[in-house]
Structure formats: C-alpha cells, structure tokens
Design an enzyme around this catalytic site. Structure first.
Site, PDB file in Angstrom:
ATOM      1  N   ARG A  88      16.720  47.173 100.466  1.00 45.71           N
ATOM      2  CA  ARG A  88      16.666  48.611 100.187  1.00 45.71           C
ATOM      3  C   ARG A  88      17.617  49.343 101.130  1.00 45.71           C
ATOM      4  O   ARG A  88      17.681  49.042 102.321  1.00 45.71           O
ATOM      5  CB  ARG A  88      15.245  49.155 100.395  1.00 45.71           C
ATOM      6  CG  ARG A  88      14.259  48.829  99.274  1.00 45.71           C
ATOM      7  CD  ARG A  88      14.573  49.552  97.962  1.00 45.71           C
ATOM      8  NE  ARG A  88      13.641  49.232  96.894  1.00 45.71           N
ATOM      9  CZ  ARG A  88      13.788  48.290  95.975  1.00 45.71           C
ATOM     10  NH1 ARG A  88      14.880  47.543  95.966  1.00 45.71           N
ATOM     11  NH2 ARG A  88      12.880  48.094  95.036  1.00 45.71           N
ATOM     12  N   GLU A 139      20.606  56.307  96.275  1.00 47.21           N
ATOM     13  CA  GLU A 139      21.250  55.727  95.083  1.00 47.21           C
ATOM     14  C   GLU A 139      21.136  56.688  93.909  1.00 47.21           C
ATOM     15  O   GLU A 139      20.093  57.318  93.748  1.00 47.21           O
ATOM     16  CB  GLU A 139      20.518  54.434  94.677  1.00 47.21           C
ATOM     17  CG  GLU A 139      20.781  53.275  95.564  1.00 47.21           C
ATOM     18  CD  GLU A 139      19.982  52.040  95.146  1.00 47.21           C
ATOM     19  OE1 GLU A 139      19.822  51.181  95.993  1.00 47.21           O
ATOM     20  OE2 GLU A 139      19.516  51.952  93.986  1.00 47.21           O
ATOM     21  N   HIS A 187      23.145  47.975  92.584  1.00 46.09           N
ATOM     22  CA  HIS A 187      21.729  47.565  92.507  1.00 46.09           C
ATOM     23  C   HIS A 187      21.490  46.591  91.335  1.00 46.09           C
ATOM     24  O   HIS A 187      20.747  46.909  90.391  1.00 46.09           O
ATOM     25  CB  HIS A 187      20.817  48.793  92.383  1.00 46.09           C
ATOM     26  CG  HIS A 187      19.417  48.513  92.865  1.00 46.09           C
ATOM     27  ND1 HIS A 187      18.655  49.428  93.539  1.00 46.09           N
ATOM     28  CD2 HIS A 187      18.639  47.396  92.767  1.00 46.09           C
ATOM     29  CE1 HIS A 187      17.482  48.903  93.826  1.00 46.09           C
ATOM     30  NE2 HIS A 187      17.441  47.661  93.370  1.00 46.09           N
TER      31      HIS A 187
HETATM   32  P1  NAP Z   1       8.115  39.630 100.401  1.00 41.39           P
HETATM   33  O1  NAP Z   1       7.878  38.254  99.853  1.00 41.39           O
HETATM   34  O2  NAP Z   1       6.948  40.513 100.637  1.00 41.39           O
HETATM   35  O3  NAP Z   1       8.945  39.450 101.744  1.00 41.39           O
HETATM   36  C1  NAP Z   1       9.158  40.474 102.651  1.00 41.39           C
HETATM   37  C2  NAP Z   1       9.396  39.871 104.030  1.00 41.39           C
HETATM   38  O4  NAP Z   1       9.718  40.914 104.940  1.00 41.39           O
HETATM   39  C3  NAP Z   1       8.181  39.145 104.588  1.00 41.39           C
HETATM   40  O5  NAP Z   1       8.589  37.896 105.079  1.00 41.39           O
HETATM   41  C4  NAP Z   1       7.686  40.048 105.716  1.00 41.39           C
HETATM   42  O6  NAP Z   1       7.123  39.260 106.753  1.00 41.39           O
HETATM   43  C5  NAP Z   1       8.980  40.733 106.143  1.00 41.39           C
HETATM   44  N1  NAP Z   1       8.730  42.041 106.744  1.00 41.39           N
HETATM   45  C6  NAP Z   1       7.970  43.053 106.277  1.00 41.39           C
HETATM   46  N2  NAP Z   1       7.953  44.081 107.128  1.00 41.39           N
HETATM   47  C7  NAP Z   1       8.725  43.693 108.174  1.00 41.39           C
HETATM   48  C8  NAP Z   1       9.071  44.335 109.393  1.00 41.39           C
HETATM   49  N3  NAP Z   1       8.618  45.546 109.720  1.00 41.39           N
HETATM   50  N4  NAP Z   1       9.885  43.669 110.245  1.00 41.39           N
HETATM   51  C9  NAP Z   1      10.316  42.414 109.937  1.00 41.39           C
HETATM   52  N5  NAP Z   1      10.022  41.776 108.802  1.00 41.39           N
HETATM   53  C10 NAP Z   1       9.230  42.411 107.923  1.00 41.39           C
HETATM   54  O7  NAP Z   1       9.087  40.440  99.452  1.00 41.39           O
HETATM   55  P2  NAP Z   1      10.237  39.881  98.501  1.00 41.39           P
HETATM   56  O8  NAP Z   1       9.671  39.586  97.165  1.00 41.39           O
HETATM   57  O9  NAP Z   1      11.019  38.834  99.212  1.00 41.39           O
HETATM   58  O10 NAP Z   1      11.108  41.221  98.344  1.00 41.39           O
HETATM   59  C11 NAP Z   1      11.702  41.818  99.491  1.00 41.39           C
HETATM   60  C12 NAP Z   1      12.320  43.160  99.159  1.00 41.39           C
HETATM   61  O11 NAP Z   1      13.488  42.961  98.373  1.00 41.39           O
HETATM   62  C13 NAP Z   1      11.457  44.081  98.290  1.00 41.39           C
HETATM   63  O12 NAP Z   1      10.538  44.818  99.076  1.00 41.39           O
HETATM   64  C14 NAP Z   1      12.464  44.956  97.590  1.00 41.39           C
HETATM   65  O13 NAP Z   1      12.611  46.162  98.284  1.00 41.39           O
HETATM   66  C15 NAP Z   1      13.750  44.160  97.672  1.00 41.39           C
HETATM   67  N6  NAP Z   1      14.260  43.808  96.345  1.00 41.39           N
HETATM   68  C16 NAP Z   1      15.495  44.248  95.962  1.00 41.39           C
HETATM   69  C17 NAP Z   1      15.998  43.931  94.707  1.00 41.39           C
HETATM   70  C18 NAP Z   1      17.342  44.387  94.248  1.00 41.39           C
HETATM   71  O14 NAP Z   1      17.507  44.655  93.066  1.00 41.39           O
HETATM   72  N7  NAP Z   1      18.336  44.439  95.113  1.00 41.39           N
HETATM   73  C19 NAP Z   1      15.222  43.162  93.805  1.00 41.39           C
HETATM   74  C20 NAP Z   1      13.973  42.715  94.243  1.00 41.39           C
HETATM   75  C21 NAP Z   1      13.515  43.053  95.512  1.00 41.39           C
HETATM   76  P3  NAP Z   1       5.968  39.839 107.739  1.00 41.39           P
HETATM   77  O15 NAP Z   1       4.952  40.495 106.860  1.00 41.39           O
HETATM   78  O16 NAP Z   1       5.496  38.637 108.485  1.00 41.39           O
HETATM   79  O17 NAP Z   1       6.676  40.803 108.615  1.00 41.39           O
END
Ligand code: NAP
Length: 317
Positions: free
Chosen positions: A236, A265, A283
């Site tokens: 993001r 965006e 995106h």
């Molecule tokens: P996820 O499985 O929940 O993974 C998020 C990771 O971030 C977890 O390992 C979490 O670990 C870590 N995290 C959360 N808060 C943190 C903090 N304050 N400091 C350090 N690490 C932190 O989510 P995901 O499915 O991989 O998706 C991740 C993100 O990608 C989404 O939230 C979304 O915004 C983005 N995304 C973007 C697109 C795009 O089109 N570009 C598409 C899909 C998703 P801990 O809880 O241990 O900290």
C-alpha cells in the site's frame, strides 16, 4: 433473499453468481460512487460488497442505514474501511485473503526485476530505434546473491521469498512476530525495522497499511538502507513517505524503485513520473482473470456465509 449493494462492476460470471445468491444492485457503468452516494444507495440493503476505491471512514459508516450488517471488501487489504467504526455500529467486515497471493507475488517479483534491471529505461530506449548496444549499456543490478528484505512476510511476502530464492536471492524479513521454521523457508528474521533495512539490497514492502505502518519508510528509516538499495512496494502507498523516497532517488541513496501502489491513487506523486529509475505500475497486483474471479466469488461467499451462519471465517473486525 438478502439485498446487497455491489459498488463496482465485477466480471460477468461473478455478477451472475451474485444474482443467484442475492437480490443484488449492480453498477453497470462502473461509476465511482461518492461516499454520500454509497450511503444513499445502501438504503434498504442488508450488506455492501465494497472495493478499495470506497472510502468507508467513520463518518460514512455512521451514516449507513441500520439494516447494513456486513461490508464485504473485494480485497485482502481493508485500509479503506474504519474497522472500529464498523464494529461499533455492529457491522462485520470481511476480506478476500489467499486467492490473490500468487498474482500479487508475481507483480512483487516484476517490481523487483523491473527496478533492478532498469526496465523503464529499457522500454523507452527500445521504442526509440536509435539505441546503440555497448558492453556497458543500461547495466542493471543482478539479483543472484543480492539480499532481499521483506517487510511483512505474510502470505504474499512468503510467496515472493520463495520465487526470489529460486532466483538466487538471500532472504531477510521483519514482522512483529517470528515465523515458524517451515514458513521462514531459511530466511533470517529481524525483530526491528532498522536491522532489516540495513541488510536490504532490495526491499520488498508487503505489510498492510495500518496506524503502525503509515509512513514507516520515511526520511529517517531510508537512511538505514545500504547505499544504492532498491525499494519496491506491492502492498500500500500509505506505507511510504513519497517525498523522502523521491529525494533518496534523486541523490542516488536509492538506486531505483518499483511501485504498484501509491498514496492518493491514482494521483501519484509527480516526482515518480519524472524519474527514469522508477518502474511504476497502476495497482496491478491482483489483476488476472483467475484472481479477480476468485476474489469476487469469495467476497460473495463471505456475505452468504455470514447471513447463513451468523459467522464468517474471513471476518477482520
Ligand atoms: P498477511 O498474510 O496478513 O501478511 C501481512 C504481514 O505483515 C504479516 O506477516 C504481518 O506479520 C506483517 N505485519 C503486519 N503489521 C506489521 C507491522 N506493523 N510491522 C511489521 N510487519 C507487520 O497479508 P497478505 O495477504 O500477505 O497481504 C499483505 C498486503 O498486501 C495487504 O494488506 C494489502 O494491502 C497488500 N496487497 C496489495 C495488492 C496489490 O494489488 N498491489 C494485492 C493484494 C494485497 P505480524 O503480524 O507478525 O507483524
């Protein structure tokens, strides 16, 4: 049948599924509804299938009719929804995890490759037929042996790690909590951001936007990166302070950036547009037919599950 407002146009097969599942109101022209229009259109509805373009802040949520019981977000991220406000109003919020992991990780890898191998400059030069090959022409950074720092090694981060490892990269990561050995896949854990950044030849931002992560990559933290690091963001835009990153590019502290997401965006900071070392995409993370279909179907199933059972496994608030 429950009445559901679907704020953005979905792929045809998904709208067909929605029609069979609910009494759905579609957005045939894919108009970008204002917050007040979402409130107005949700009158008489039981739930809303929202997208990341719908800003469901506290004020908007408080104005929703009491009949609204669920906001099913067509995304894994839910930074567009005020979860606390929804909870206070007794509205369940759900997301679409897992189904978009592979497609988004592919774009995460494209950002790394595009930024490291100067793809933007390469594309421009290829279009101008006058380019001249030489031994040092458009030399980029090789991934083999480079250290990849993953900020947020969840579903997407782990998939990026797996692909990057196969390209010969050495994986480091920072989460608030350490992963199991099975999920780490041999990656090195850092319990703080500074330590991760200091070993990141290439940084891949994969954590959600939250109160904790907004502007996490800023003027101060960029300085922890090795000189000439590459910064990529597939998560993001809110996580990055644009002015600081553009300044770091200008003074070559940062060699190149690869970005799929931006603050405000689609009105990204013009500093990126001018920069030849910026490999930028609009995106595209989850933008494949398979993934967009699976996401919409899951968003529909989340609503169905909630109204049938009173629960939903993808509830986030
Ligand atoms: P996820 O499985 O929940 O993974 C998020 C990771 O971030 C977890 O390992 C979490 O670990 C870590 N995290 C959360 N808060 C943190 C903090 N304050 N400091 C350090 N690490 C932190 O989510 P995901 O499915 O991989 O998706 C991740 C993100 O990608 C989404 O939230 C979304 O915004 C983005 N995304 C973007 C697109 C795009 O089109 N570009 C598409 C899909 C998703 P801990 O809880 O241990 O900290």
């Amino acid at each position: 049948m429950k009445k559901i407002l679907i704020t953005r146009k979905l792929l045809k097969t998904c709208e067909e599924k929605a029609s069979k599942t609910f009494q759905a109101t579609f957005n045939d022209n894919d108009e970008l509804y204002s917050q007040s229009k979402v409130v107005e259109m949700s009158n008489g509805c039981d739930g809303i299938l929202t997208s990341l373009t719908d800003k469901m802040d506290a004020d908007t949520i408080n104005k929703l009719p009491d009949s609204i019981k669920i906001l099913s977000n067509f995304a894994v991220g839910f930074g567009n929804i005020d979860l606390d406000a929804a909870k206070k109003k007794g509205i369940v919020v759900t997301n679409t995890p897992d189904v978009l992991t592979d497609a988004t990780a592919e774009i995460g890898i494209l950002l790394i490759l595009g930024a490291c191998r100067r793809a933007s400059e390469g594309i421009e030069s290829a279009k101008e037929s006058g380019w001249k090959w030489s031994a040092d022409y458009l030399i980029g950074k090789q991934l083999t042996g480079a250290r990849l720092g993953i900020l947020g090694m969840g579903r997407i981060g782990q998939k990026i790690a797996k692909i990057a490892k196969s390209l010969g990269m050495i994986i480091h990561y920072h989460n608030r909590s350490k992963l199991s050995e099975e999920k780490e896949q041999g990656a090195t854990y850092h319990d703080n951001l500074k330590d991760l950044l200091s070993v990141s030849d290439v940084l891949s931002i994969c954590c959600p936007a939250s109160k904790e992560t907004i502007d996490m990559i800023n003027k101060e933290t960029i300085e922890y990166l090795p000189k000439g690091a590459v910064v990529t963001n597939v998560a993001r835009g809110d996580i990055v302070e644009d002015e600081a990153l553009i300044d770091a590019l200008n003074r070559r502290k940062v060699y190149a950036v690869g970005l799929d997401v931006y603050k405000n965006e689609p009105n990204l900071n013009p500093g990126y547009l001018k920069h030849k070392s910026a490999f930028i995409l609009p995106h595209l993370g989850s933008a494949t037919k398979e993934t967009r279909t699976a996401m919409a179907n899951l968003a529909i199933d989340n609503i169905d599950e909630f109204f049938k059972t009173g629960k939903c496994k993808n509830k986030v608030n």
